[in-house]
Design a protein around this motif. Structure first.
Motif, PDB file in Angstrom:
ATOM      1  N   TRP A 100       0.814  -1.204   0.000  1.00 41.70           N
ATOM      2  CA  TRP A 100       0.000   0.000   0.000  1.00 41.70           C
ATOM      3  C   TRP A 100       0.853   1.263   0.000  1.00 41.70           C
ATOM      4  CZ3 TRP A 100      -4.878  -0.559  -1.184  1.00 41.70           C
ATOM      5  CH2 TRP A 100      -5.520  -1.762  -0.889  1.00 41.70           C
ATOM      6  N   GLY A 101       0.372   2.267  -0.703  1.00 39.67           N
ATOM      7  CA  GLY A 101       1.031   3.564  -0.764  1.00 39.67           C
ATOM      8  C   GLY A 101       0.285   4.455  -1.732  1.00 39.67           C
ATOM      9  N   PRO A 102       0.646   5.724  -1.810  1.00 39.77           N
ATOM     10  CA  PRO A 102      -0.045   6.660  -2.713  1.00 39.77           C
ATOM     11  C   PRO A 102      -0.048   6.196  -4.170  1.00 39.77           C
ATOM     12  CG  PRO A 102       1.387   7.849  -1.199  1.00 39.77           C
ATOM     13  CD  PRO A 102       1.687   6.402  -1.004  1.00 39.77           C
ATOM     14  N   ARG A 103       1.073   5.588  -4.612  1.00 40.02           N
ATOM     15  CA  ARG A 103       1.140   5.105  -5.997  1.00 40.02           C
ATOM     16  C   ARG A 103       0.097   4.033  -6.268  1.00 40.02           C
ATOM     17  NH1 ARG A 103       5.693   4.727  -9.090  1.00 40.02           N
ATOM     18  NH2 ARG A 103       5.626   2.464  -8.915  1.00 40.02           N
ATOM     19  N   VAL A 104      -0.095   3.154  -5.303  1.00 41.68           N
ATOM     20  CA  VAL A 104      -1.061   2.074  -5.475  1.00 41.68           C
ATOM     21  C   VAL A 104      -2.485   2.621  -5.527  1.00 41.68           C
ATOM     22  CG1 VAL A 104      -2.076   0.037  -4.375  1.00 41.68           C
ATOM     23  CG2 VAL A 104       0.412   0.296  -4.492  1.00 41.68           C
ATOM     24  N   TRP A 105      -2.797   3.545  -4.616  1.00 39.98           N
ATOM     25  CA  TRP A 105      -4.128   4.148  -4.630  1.00 39.98           C
ATOM     26  C   TRP A 105      -4.382   4.878  -5.943  1.00 39.98           C
ATOM     27  CZ3 TRP A 105      -7.774   2.582  -1.604  1.00 39.98           C
ATOM     28  CH2 TRP A 105      -7.487   2.126  -0.313  1.00 39.98           C
ATOM     29  N   TYR A 158      -6.988   4.987 -11.307  1.00 45.46           N
ATOM     30  CA  TYR A 158      -6.835   5.048 -12.762  1.00 45.46           C
ATOM     31  C   TYR A 158      -7.504   3.858 -13.439  1.00 45.46           C
ATOM     32  CZ  TYR A 158      -4.684   4.564 -17.328  1.00 45.46           C
ATOM     33  OH  TYR A 158      -4.489   4.392 -18.673  1.00 45.46           O
ATOM     34  N   VAL A 159      -7.170   2.621 -12.999  1.00 43.28           N
ATOM     35  CA  VAL A 159      -7.684   1.450 -13.711  1.00 43.28           C
ATOM     36  C   VAL A 159      -9.190   1.289 -13.540  1.00 43.28           C
ATOM     37  CG1 VAL A 159      -5.477   0.227 -13.593  1.00 43.28           C
ATOM     38  CG2 VAL A 159      -7.197  -0.155 -11.810  1.00 43.28           C
ATOM     39  N   CYS A 160      -9.750   1.807 -12.462  1.00 48.07           N
ATOM     40  CA  CYS A 160     -11.192   1.674 -12.247  1.00 48.07           C
ATOM     41  C   CYS A 160     -12.000   2.612 -13.144  1.00 48.07           C
ATOM     42  CB  CYS A 160     -11.556   1.965 -10.785  1.00 48.07           C
ATOM     43  SG  CYS A 160     -11.021   0.692  -9.624  1.00 48.07           S
ATOM     44  N   VAL A 161     -11.419   3.747 -13.515  1.00 43.53           N
ATOM     45  CA  VAL A 161     -12.196   4.760 -14.234  1.00 43.53           C
ATOM     46  C   VAL A 161     -11.845   4.804 -15.726  1.00 43.53           C
ATOM     47  CG1 VAL A 161     -12.756   7.216 -14.403  1.00 43.53           C
ATOM     48  CG2 VAL A 161     -12.452   6.151 -12.158  1.00 43.53           C
ATOM     49  N   ILE A 196     -14.305   1.938 -17.209  1.00 46.09           N
ATOM     50  CA  ILE A 196     -15.602   2.517 -17.548  1.00 46.09           C
ATOM     51  C   ILE A 196     -15.536   3.294 -18.866  1.00 46.09           C
ATOM     52  CG2 ILE A 196     -17.367   4.158 -16.821  1.00 46.09           C
ATOM     53  CD1 ILE A 196     -16.708   3.414 -13.927  1.00 46.09           C
ATOM     54  N   LEU A 197     -14.630   4.262 -18.954  1.00 47.85           N
ATOM     55  CA  LEU A 197     -14.586   5.118 -20.137  1.00 47.85           C
ATOM     56  C   LEU A 197     -14.215   4.338 -21.395  1.00 47.85           C
ATOM     57  CD1 LEU A 197     -14.853   8.024 -21.158  1.00 47.85           C
ATOM     58  CD2 LEU A 197     -12.428   8.340 -20.673  1.00 47.85           C
ATOM     59  N   SER A 198     -13.142   3.567 -21.332  1.00 52.90           N
ATOM     60  CA  SER A 198     -12.650   2.891 -22.531  1.00 52.90           C
ATOM     61  C   SER A 198     -13.612   1.818 -23.040  1.00 52.90           C
ATOM     62  CB  SER A 198     -11.280   2.270 -22.263  1.00 52.90           C
ATOM     63  OG  SER A 198     -10.316   3.276 -22.084  1.00 52.90           O
TER      64      SER A 198
END
Length: 284
Positions: free
Chosen positions: A186-191, A196-199, A203-205
């Motif tokens: 866990w860390g800011p990069r992971v969050w 990114y991958v969720c949105v 969804i968009l792509s």
């Protein structure tokens, strides 16, 4: 993120998070389209398992063991596979000009991936990761071709249904990773990666790609994959300070030429059901 997040866990989080974001907007359309969903559950289940579940499982697992160069090279085969599967399963014969376009775009990808140096092609090595990425390539080509079988339901209903299928498929696989001792660092990069991958690529792509496939057909939509290494090169230059070289522009020219030939090969046609699909887009 390949060293921070186990691959199947990343795939599960991607679709679980995307489903949570999408469901508030999808509940009403899902209720309205439920009779059609129940009647057409087989293609929905197949497309969800192929293009959403299996594609990400194979791709993320493969990227843990291979290089980005190899992955980009293998994904360049998607347009050709789409044309092949369209011919095998639906007897769709691509115009010669479109075939030439696919070849030109593929050569453009090779020019970028190998940096204009044929010697790099000779030294390319393939292993387990490449086999997994190749499996994802085959799966995505099948998903693209079989999208024509989706039932006439609102796009938001279709996307939400396939996302939920992917969540169900990924849950036991991710659980197995956790039970085997793999963990998230866990860390800011992971969050940020999760957000990114969720949105964007979820969804968009998926909304954009599904709509494009319905409007211009699988072969021409699938050829857009050849733009990935081109965009990657320009993003690397803009965000990471990497330099652009003559082979980037040569590859760009071939890729754009291939797409232009593909567009000129056949007039824009609306596949069966496209008009109805447009109405469903408006309803969604």
């Amino acid at each position: 993120m390949r060293f921070e997040v186990p691959p199947l866990t990343l795939a599960f989080v991607r679709w679980f998070g995307a489903s949570l974001i999408l469901l508030p907007f999808a509940v009403a359309p899902l209720k309205r389209d439920w009779p059609a969903i129940r009647a057409g559950w087989k293609p929905i289940l197949g497309l969800g398992l192929l293009g959403v579940g299996a594609f990400n499982a194979f791709l993320y697992s493969g990227l843990r063991y291979t290089t980005a160069t190899n992955a980009l090279l293998l994904q360049a085969a998607i347009p050709a596979l789409v044309v092949l599967f369209d011919r095998l399963f639906f007897k769709v014969r691509s115009p010669r000009l479109q075939t030439v376009g696919v070849i030109a775009s593929t050569l453009g990808v090779l020019a970028i991936v190998f940096e204009g140096d044929l010697a790099k092609a000779v030294n390319l090595h393939f292993g387990l990761g490449d086999v997994l990425v190749l499996a994802s390539v085959v799966v995505w080509a099948l998903y693209t071709v079989f999208l024509r079988l989706r039932p006439e339901i609102a796009p938001v209903s279709f996307v939400a249904a396939t996302f939920l299928i992917a969540v169900a498929a990924m849950a036991p696989l991710a659980s197995n990773e956790w039970l085997s001792g793999e963990t998230i660092r866990w860390g800011p990069r992971v969050w940020a990666a999760f957000a990114y991958v969720c949105v964007l690529p979820s969804i968009l792509s998926y909304f954009i790609f599904n709509s494009a496939t319905r409007t211009i057909g699988p072969a021409r939509a699938g050829q857009a994959i050849t733009l990935m290494p081109l965009f990657g090169a320009f993003l690397s230059a803009a965000l990471l300070g990497e330099k652009l070289h003559p082979y980037h522009f040569a590859g760009m020219g071939l890729i754009l030429l291939g797409i232009a030939l593909s567009v000129l090969a056949t007039p824009l046609q609306q596949p069966a059901g496209a008009a109805t699909g447009a109405g469903l887009e408006d309803r969604a």
